[in-house]
Design a protein around this motif. Sequence first.
Motif, PDB file in Angstrom:
ATOM      1  N   MET A  84      36.289  35.172  41.388  1.00 25.80           N
ATOM      2  CA  MET A  84      35.978  36.591  41.233  1.00 25.80           C
ATOM      3  C   MET A  84      34.571  36.945  41.704  1.00 25.80           C
ATOM      4  O   MET A  84      34.318  38.099  42.043  1.00 25.80           O
ATOM      5  CB  MET A  84      36.165  37.015  39.771  1.00 25.80           C
ATOM      6  N   TYR A  91      30.728  40.010  38.031  1.00 24.87           N
ATOM      7  CA  TYR A  91      32.025  40.455  37.510  1.00 24.87           C
ATOM      8  C   TYR A  91      32.181  40.232  36.002  1.00 24.87           C
ATOM      9  O   TYR A  91      32.920  40.955  35.351  1.00 24.87           O
ATOM     10  CB  TYR A  91      33.178  39.781  38.260  1.00 24.87           C
ATOM     11  N   MET A  92      31.470  39.257  35.438  1.00 25.42           N
ATOM     12  CA  MET A  92      31.593  39.001  33.997  1.00 25.42           C
ATOM     13  C   MET A  92      30.981  40.137  33.170  1.00 25.42           C
ATOM     14  O   MET A  92      31.516  40.491  32.128  1.00 25.42           O
ATOM     15  CB  MET A  92      30.923  37.676  33.625  1.00 25.42           C
ATOM     16  N   ASN A  93      29.879  40.688  33.647  1.00 27.72           N
ATOM     17  CA  ASN A  93      29.212  41.771  32.923  1.00 27.72           C
ATOM     18  C   ASN A  93      29.623  43.152  33.407  1.00 27.72           C
ATOM     19  O   ASN A  93      29.449  44.145  32.686  1.00 27.72           O
ATOM     20  CB  ASN A  93      27.691  41.629  33.030  1.00 27.72           C
ATOM     21  N   GLU A  94      30.108  43.205  34.640  1.00 27.89           N
ATOM     22  CA  GLU A  94      30.549  44.470  35.223  1.00 27.89           C
ATOM     23  C   GLU A  94      31.975  44.284  35.755  1.00 27.89           C
ATOM     24  O   GLU A  94      32.176  44.060  36.944  1.00 27.89           O
ATOM     25  CB  GLU A  94      29.611  44.887  36.361  1.00 27.89           C
ATOM     26  N   PRO A  95      32.965  44.331  34.873  1.00 27.03           N
ATOM     27  CA  PRO A  95      34.353  44.090  35.290  1.00 27.03           C
ATOM     28  C   PRO A  95      34.782  45.002  36.439  1.00 27.03           C
ATOM     29  O   PRO A  95      34.391  46.162  36.494  1.00 27.03           O
ATOM     30  CB  PRO A  95      35.164  44.392  34.027  1.00 27.03           C
ATOM     31  N   ARG A  97      37.915  46.716  38.062  1.00 25.94           N
ATOM     32  CA  ARG A  97      39.315  47.092  37.893  1.00 25.94           C
ATOM     33  C   ARG A  97      40.014  46.944  39.249  1.00 25.94           C
ATOM     34  O   ARG A  97      39.385  47.057  40.296  1.00 25.94           O
ATOM     35  CB  ARG A  97      39.446  48.530  37.384  1.00 25.94           C
ATOM     36  N   ARG A 148      44.654  37.953  33.153  1.00 25.06           N
ATOM     37  CA  ARG A 148      43.490  38.501  32.450  1.00 25.06           C
ATOM     38  C   ARG A 148      43.073  39.845  33.034  1.00 25.06           C
ATOM     39  O   ARG A 148      43.111  40.051  34.251  1.00 25.06           O
ATOM     40  CB  ARG A 148      42.338  37.510  32.567  1.00 25.06           C
ATOM     41  N   GLN A 149      42.675  40.744  32.168  1.00 19.60           N
ATOM     42  CA  GLN A 149      42.168  42.048  32.603  1.00 19.60           C
ATOM     43  C   GLN A 149      40.986  41.866  33.542  1.00 19.60           C
ATOM     44  O   GLN A 149      40.137  41.008  33.341  1.00 19.60           O
ATOM     45  CB  GLN A 149      41.733  42.868  31.380  1.00 19.60           C
ATOM     46  N   SER A 150      40.948  42.662  34.571  1.00 17.64           N
ATOM     47  CA  SER A 150      39.855  42.682  35.556  1.00 17.64           C
ATOM     48  C   SER A 150      39.713  41.370  36.325  1.00 17.64           C
ATOM     49  O   SER A 150      38.637  41.045  36.800  1.00 17.64           O
ATOM     50  CB  SER A 150      38.523  43.057  34.885  1.00 17.64           C
ATOM     51  N   TYR A 151      40.801  40.621  36.460  1.00 19.53           N
ATOM     52  CA  TYR A 151      40.782  39.382  37.239  1.00 19.53           C
ATOM     53  C   TYR A 151      41.664  39.469  38.481  1.00 19.53           C
ATOM     54  O   TYR A 151      42.145  38.473  38.983  1.00 19.53           O
ATOM     55  CB  TYR A 151      41.180  38.194  36.363  1.00 19.53           C
TER      56      TYR A 151
END
Length: 172
Positions: A84, A91-95, A97, A148-151
């Motif tokens: 990701m 991406y971990m702190n700012e997913p 979509r 997973r969401q946002s993945y």
Amino acid sequence: AGGGMGSAMTLGLAKKGARVLAVDVDPSSVDALARTAAKNGRKGAVIPMTADVTQQEECRKILEQAQIQCGGIHALVNNAGVGMQTIHENYMNEPVRFWEADLERWQHLMDVNWKGPFMLASLATPYLIEQGWGRIVNVTTSLDTMHRQSYTPYGPSKAALEAASSCWAKDL
């Protein structure tokens, strides 16, 4: 093969006596891997090769080199992958979509994680069938990561490879 699980698997296979064509887009990483194997007493067991698994002609060259350098194709480990962070560094702190993913980055991730393994497996399989033996190992991820969401696109790329593994096993 130049980093992470790829280098660990390569060194493990070399330690057990296998001759491994180690492929990565980064020449310095696979060169370092070959030097590490040599320091561990397995000089010549790891053959470094720079190639891009998203390119069909380079996939053909990988298999040609495996035949030349390793005396044939006995196993294919599809481990190349990008995560990701190629979609968004933080991406971990700012997913991100799915509708926000940059299409070029999305395509690159899908090409590395799904198209590359498909091309390599489809090109290697006739050799494996002809010799009556061989293995294809596809490295995927945990089920939770696949949905997973946002993945997106990472999770779906690995889910596609997981489903393909099941289909290919039935075909073979």
